[in-house]
Design a protein around this motif. Structure first.
Motif, short mmCIF file in Angstrom:
data_model
loop_
_atom_site.label_atom_id
_atom_site.label_comp_id
_atom_site.label_asym_id
_atom_site.label_seq_id
_atom_site.Cartn_x
_atom_site.Cartn_y
_atom_site.Cartn_z
N GLN A 138 0.50 5.17 1.61
CA GLN A 138 -0.40 5.15 2.76
C GLN A 138 0.40 4.92 4.03
O GLN A 138 1.42 4.23 4.02
N TRP A 191 0.53 2.85 6.85
CA TRP A 191 -0.07 1.58 7.23
C TRP A 191 -0.35 1.51 8.74
O TRP A 191 -1.17 0.72 9.17
N GLN A 248 -1.79 3.82 10.37
CA GLN A 248 -3.02 4.56 10.62
C GLN A 248 -4.25 3.92 9.97
O GLN A 248 -5.37 4.35 10.22
N GLY A 249 -4.04 2.94 9.12
CA GLY A 249 -5.15 2.33 8.40
C GLY A 249 -5.84 1.23 9.18
O GLY A 249 -5.47 0.90 10.31
N TYR A 250 -6.86 0.63 8.53
CA TYR A 250 -7.65 -0.41 9.19
C TYR A 250 -6.81 -1.61 9.57
O TYR A 250 -7.11 -2.32 10.55
N ARG A 260 0.84 -1.20 0.00
CA ARG A 260 0.00 0.00 0.00
C ARG A 260 0.87 1.25 0.00
O ARG A 260 0.95 1.98 0.99
#
Length: 318
Positions: free
Chosen positions: A154, A156, A158-160, A151
Motif C-alpha cells: 500500500q 501509506w 495516500q491512505g487514511y 501495510r
C-alpha cells in the motif's frame, strides 16, 4: 443477520469472523470489487447502505472513519445494535446524544478495541483487580511500528493514515490510550507532543507522546509512532509489589516481584486473528443480552475525549 458497512480489510475480517460463527452476513461497500470479495466468502452483498442496515438485526461499522458518526446515527435510528471500528468518531459533537438514544432503546453500542481481548490484557486486568501488584505507581505503553512494513503493498502516503485531520499516529493508535484507561482507570491528558520525523514522507504526525493522569496520583505515558524498526508493542505497569510487562505481540506476560524474581511468566497461545474472532463472538453475545460489550460506546467516548484533548495540546488540526 449481521450487516457490515465497509468491506476494506478490517470489514472483510469482521464479516469472515461472523460467517465463521454461523451468522448470516450482508455487506455494503460502494466498490463492486470489494463486494465481490465478500460474495466469494459466502456473504450477501448490496450497493445500498440503508438496505444493508434494514436487512440485519446488528451492524458492524467498518466504513472510512470520517463516516462513522453518520453510519452510527443511521443504525441507532433504525433500532439496530452496533459495533463500530475504532475510532468511534473524529470529534465528540453529537456523540453523547446518539449514545443516549441507543441506551433509551436498549441497543448495544460496542467499539472494536480488540487489545482488551488480548489474553495478556485479560490476565493483567485480573492481577490488578485482585490488588496483587499492590498500589499501582505508574504505567507506560508503547506502539512503535514501521508503517511501510505494517501495510505492505500500500502507498501509506495516500491512505487514511496520512490525513492530518483524521489520520496520524494518535488516531491510529487510540488502542494504547484505551488500554491505559482500561487497566489503570479513567484518564485525563496532562501533556502531549507530536511531530514528524520526515523519514517516511508523512503529512500527518508520525510520532507522538502522551502523559495521562489516573486516579490515585497514577500517571501513565504512551509513545506511538510509524517509524520504528523493529516493531515494539508492549506495556509496563509498576506497583508496590512488583512490575508487570505486557508483551502484546508475543502474548507474553511477565510479572516480577520487588526482588526481581519471576512470579509469573506466561506465554498465551494464538494471534491477533484469534482476538478479532473473540471480539465478534463478544459482539454477538452483547446483542443477545448474554454479556456486556468489552468496550461500550461510553467507554470509547471517554477515550475519544482524551485523544481529542491530546491532539489539541499537541497543536494538531481539529
Amino acid at each position: 443477520m449481521i450487516a457490515v458497512l465497509g468491506l476494506g480489510s478490517i470489514g472483510l475480517r469482521h464479516a469472515g469472523n461472523a460467517l465463521a460463527l454461523g451468522q448470516q452476513v450482508i455487506g455494503f461497500d460502494p466498490l463492486p470489487e470489494r463486494r465481490d470479495l465478500l460474495a466469494a466468502k459466502g456473504g450477501m452483498v448490496t450497493a445500498d447502505r440503508d438496505a444493508a442496515i434494514q436487512a440485519a438485526r446488528a451492524v458492524v461499522i467498518a466504513s472510512p472513519s470520517e463516516r462513522h458518526l453518520d453510519d452510527l446515527t443511521a443504525c441507532i435510528q433504525a433500532q439496530r445494535h452496533v459495533m463500530v471500528e475504532k475510532p468511534l468518531a473524529h470529534g465528540n459533537h453529537g456523540l453523547s446524544q446518539v449514545l443516549d438514544q441507543a441506551e433509551a432503546a436498549g441497543l448495544t453500542v460496542m467499539v472494536a478495541m480488540m487489545l482488551r481481548l488480548n489474553p495478556v490484557t485479560l490476565r493483567a486486568r485480573a492481577i490488578l483487580a485482585d490488588h496483587l501488584l499492590g498500589q499501582v505507581l505508574w504505567g507506560r505503553f508503547i506502539a512503535a511500528l514501521y508503517l511501510p512494513d505494517w501495510r505492505p503493498g500500500q502507498n501509506w502516503t495516500q491512505g487514511y493514515a496520512n490525513d492530518p485531520k483524521t489520520g496520524g499516529a494518535l488516531f491510529d493508535y487510540i488502542h494504547e490510550i484505551d488500554l491505559a484507561a482500561h487497566l489503570l482507570g479513567p484518564a485525563r491528558v496532562l501533556a502531549c507532543v507530536a511531530g514528524h520525523s520526515h523519514s517516511i514522507g508523512m503529512e500527518a504526525e508520525d510520532m507522538a507522546d502522551v502523559v495521562l493522569g489516573h486516579a490515585g496520583h497514577v500517571h501513565s505515558s504512551i509513545h506511538v509512532d510509524y517509524v520504528t524498526r523493529p516493531r515494539q508493542r508492549f506495556g509496563e505497569i509498576a506497583g508496590t509489589k512488583g512490575l508487570l510487562r505486557l508483551g502484546l505481540d508475543n502474548r507474553r506476560l511477565e510479572w516480577r516481584g520487588t526482588d526481581g524474581q519471576i512470579i509469573e511468566d506466561t506465554t498465551f497461545p494464538g494471534t491477533y486473528a484469534d482476538d478479532y474472532l473473540t471480539e465478534m463472538a463478544a459482539f454477538v453475545a452483547a446483542t443477545d443480552g448474554t454479556a456486556p460489550p468489552p468496550c461500550s460506546g461510553r467507554d470509547a467516548l471517554a477515550v475519544l475525549d482524551c485523544l481529542i484533548s491530546a491532539r489539541t495540546q499537541a497543536g494538531l488540526p481539529a
